[in-house]
Design a protein around this motif. Structure first.
Motif, mmCIF file in Angstrom:
data_model
loop_
_atom_site.group_PDB
_atom_site.id
_atom_site.type_symbol
_atom_site.label_atom_id
_atom_site.label_comp_id
_atom_site.label_asym_id
_atom_site.label_seq_id
_atom_site.Cartn_x
_atom_site.Cartn_y
_atom_site.Cartn_z
ATOM 1 N N THR A 259 18.675 -25.865 -12.248
ATOM 2 C CA THR A 259 17.591 -25.330 -11.878
ATOM 3 C C THR A 259 17.584 -23.400 -10.995
ATOM 4 N N LEU A 260 19.089 -24.262 -9.994
ATOM 5 C CA LEU A 260 18.989 -22.983 -8.487
ATOM 6 C C LEU A 260 20.108 -21.950 -9.024
ATOM 7 N N TYR A 261 20.759 -22.088 -10.392
ATOM 8 C CA TYR A 261 21.085 -20.718 -11.489
ATOM 9 C C TYR A 261 19.963 -20.609 -11.842
ATOM 10 N N ILE A 262 18.864 -20.852 -12.324
ATOM 11 C CA ILE A 262 18.306 -20.392 -13.104
ATOM 12 C C ILE A 262 17.715 -19.622 -12.383
ATOM 13 N N ALA A 263 16.994 -20.265 -11.199
ATOM 14 C CA ALA A 263 16.019 -19.185 -10.564
ATOM 15 C C ALA A 263 16.800 -18.119 -9.453
#
Length: 306
Positions: free
Chosen positions: A288-292
């Motif tokens: 999810t951090l990479y998606i952000a």
């Protein structure tokens, strides 16, 4: 319970250093409020059913809004009743599923599964909002679902229904979020908040009727008041945080909830995170951090829908 997926805020001009610090301060306040609300739900659930907790929270919040109505009614407007009702129903069902999850399984496990909302939001944006999602973000989505599968361990462990409820809650919340921008842009965030509270209350009354009961201790009522207050404070803090700071900067801070709730679960209820949940949580958080991060890169590049 749930949170806005990283990168979901409306675009803003470049922020100053002071604005980013202010936004981070508001996000820390949001994390503390959301964590207190989650723990409060678990404590109150020892006295009453989770359906009653949702109903009481929506009912008490509605009463507060009615008291404030003479001061705030000019800010209320409804452009599309259908959008408000559908969005409110999605939020209401999502909240019921989320509170049921908090009442039934370890707090840290529930919180980790709630963090799949950004993954669902990415899929929905690609399917229904024509957002261009590249192979790296799709890989992050796949990694997030692998993390969820490790936590659930279907076929290898007794699968608690609350785990599936957590994923369903995240999915419904992501769908509601996809409608939020349109509703808030047309009628303002206050109208969107009021309609979601009222629709949740109307939806909750028949669901709570079979288990109707009230907290039977002073502590229960005190914690119930805390759930109402922290839920409202969290909403305000989220709005202010994304108003001042960049979503990509705020995303890592939101995961402090895992630390706070994990500690509270251990101290108050003796809950210990097992190794499978730890590995799954790591995959979900990283994905999810990479998606952000990729959403932020796409936004700066000016790609449609980013």
């Amino acid at each position: 319970m749930q949170q806005s997926p990283p990168g979901a805020a409306l675009p803003h001009p470049a922020r100053s250093h002071a604005d980013n610090l202010r936004g981070l301060g508001w996000m820390l306040f949001s994390v503390a409020s959301a964590s207190a609300m989650s723990v409060g739900v678990r404590v109150v659930s020892l006295e009453i059913d989770s359906r009653m907790i949702v109903t009481l929270r929506a009912g008490l919040t509605t009463l507060i809004l009615l008291v404030l109505l003479p001061l705030l009614w000019r800010r209320l407007r409804i452009t599309s009743w259908r959008d408000h009702i559908v969005r409110g129903a999605l939020i209401g069902v999502s909240t019921h599923l989320g509170f049921y999850t908090l009442a039934e399984i370890p707090l840290a496990t529930a919180t980790v599964l709630f963090f799949t909302a950004p993954i669902f939001a990415t899929i929905l944006a690609a399917l229904f909002q024509n957002e261009r999602v590249g192979p790296r973000r799709w890989a992050a989505v796949a990694a997030g679902f692998i993390g969820a599968a490790i936590i659930l361990r279907p076929g290898f462990n007794a699968l608690h229904p609350a785990m599936l409820a957590a994923l369903a809650s995240s999915l419904l919340f992501a769908i509601a979020l996809s409608m939020s921008r349109r509703v808030a842009t047309a009628d303002g965030p206050f109208s969107a908040f009021v309609s979601s509270v009222v629709v949740t209350l109307v939806l909750s009354l028949p669901l709570a009727a079979p288990v109707w009961s009230l907290p039977h201790s002073t502590l229960g009522w005190s914690i119930m008041a805390l759930v109402v207050a922290t839920g409202a404070m969290r909403n305000i803090a989220d709005i202010q945080a994304y108003r001042y700071a960049e979503a990509g900067l705020l995303a890592p801070v939101t995961y402090l909830r895992l630390v706070l709730i994990g500690l509270a679960g251990y101290v108050l209820f003796g809950e210990v995170i097992d190794s499978y949940t730890g590995v799954g949580a790591t995959l979900i958080v990283v994905s999810t951090l990479y998606i952000a991060h990729r959403a932020r890169v796409a936004s700066k590049a000016g790609r449609p829908g980013a």
